[in-house]
Motif scaffolding. Structure first.
Motif, PDB file in Angstrom:
ATOM      1  N   PHE A 114     -32.837  49.922  10.880  1.00 30.72           N
ATOM      2  CA  PHE A 114     -33.858  50.846  11.384  1.00 30.72           C
ATOM      3  C   PHE A 114     -35.258  50.314  11.107  1.00 30.72           C
ATOM      4  CE2 PHE A 114     -36.864  54.193  10.188  1.00 30.72           C
ATOM      5  CZ  PHE A 114     -36.961  54.902  11.378  1.00 30.72           C
ATOM      6  N   GLN A 118     -37.695  49.367  14.145  1.00 30.20           N
ATOM      7  CA  GLN A 118     -38.851  50.242  14.338  1.00 30.20           C
ATOM      8  C   GLN A 118     -40.146  49.443  14.376  1.00 30.20           C
ATOM      9  OE1 GLN A 118     -40.113  52.938  11.132  1.00 30.20           O
ATOM     10  NE2 GLN A 118     -40.151  54.600  12.625  1.00 30.20           N
ATOM     11  N   MET A 160     -27.211  54.321  16.749  1.00 23.02           N
ATOM     12  CA  MET A 160     -28.631  54.004  16.910  1.00 23.02           C
ATOM     13  C   MET A 160     -28.853  53.123  18.133  1.00 23.02           C
ATOM     14  SD  MET A 160     -30.397  53.577  13.141  1.00 23.02           S
ATOM     15  CE  MET A 160     -29.644  52.003  12.727  1.00 23.02           C
TER      16      MET A 160
END
Length: 244
Positions: A114, A118, A160
């Protein structure tokens, strides 16, 4: 195949990650950022390779990630390929799994993915192009005894990835997100297993052998390339038929 591309690969010092870096570099990438925590192995792995930049980085360190990504953007203005390959295991049956081992695996395998995605995805969206490949596992699709933490993270990165495939392209950007799910693969980690365990793994695999880092890199190379320009949100199992 990767002429003029800027690539970032985590878990790059050895095994699958190192093979992926070598592939990108040999295929003409302008620069491959090879990220890993193992400084000694990392520096030796890519010595003398002008288009590979080895960097010691903890993907759980948000500040370090921000510094690196800002530098890449300043130097090149883009990231074309991100391979989230770094991962760890801390196996135990659930009644014996410590909170520490749960947290460690979740922090690296899920939150680390993540963190880096990101930071890098906005650059890809801004440039209207990019390919993100995240390493899952057949354990993430089908589970495995003694790997509650690992299975949760490898299933989590699939969820995700499917979300990112929708989110990153929602305004028309050609930013793709896919997963590769290996089966039993010959790596420094599996090399430490007893011979009877390795034989068991091979026996469970219809093709009768363990995979190699090259087998996995073949799939990553394809998904990262323009040959996969209409593929996003998918999970490519490379497991010799282990899970059918």
């Amino acid at each position: 195949m990767f002429n003029d591309k800027i690539c970032v690969v985590t878990g790059a010092a050895q095994g699958i990650g190192r093979t992926i870096v070598d592939r990108f570099a040999a295929s003409g990438a302008t620069m491959v950022y090879a990220l890993d925590m193992n400084q000694e192995v990392l520096s030796k792995a890519f010595m003398g390779m002008n288009n590979v930049k080895p960097i010691v980085l903890n993907i759980c360190d948000r500040a370090a990630i921000d510094v690196l990504v800002s530098q890449i953007k300043a130097d090149f203005g883009r990231v074309d390929v991100l391979v989230n390959n770094a991962g760890i295991t801390r196996d135990a049956l659930i009644d014996k799994m410590s909170e520490h081992d749960w947290d460690m695996v979740v922090d690296v395998n899920l939150k680390g993915v993540f963190n880096l995605t990101q930071a890098i995805a906005p650059i890809m969206i801004e440039n209207n192009t990019g390919s993100i490949i995240t390493m899952s596992s057949v354990v993430g699709t089908d589970g495995n005894i003694g790997q509650t933490n690992y299975a949760a993270t490898k299933g989590g990165v699939i969820a995700m990835t499917k979300t990112w495939a929708k989110e990153f392209a929602r305004k028309g950007a050609q930013v793709r997100a896919n997963c590769v799910a290996p089966g039993f693969v010959e790596t420094p980690m599996t090399a430490e297993l007893p011979e009877k365990v390795l034989d068991m793994m091979k026996g469970k695999t219809p093709l009768g052998r363990m995979g190699t880092p090259d087998d996995i890199a073949n799939g990553v190379e394809f998904l990262a390339s323009d040959k996969a320009s209409f593929i996003t949100g998918q999970v490519l199992k490379i497991d010799g038929g282990l899970v059918l």
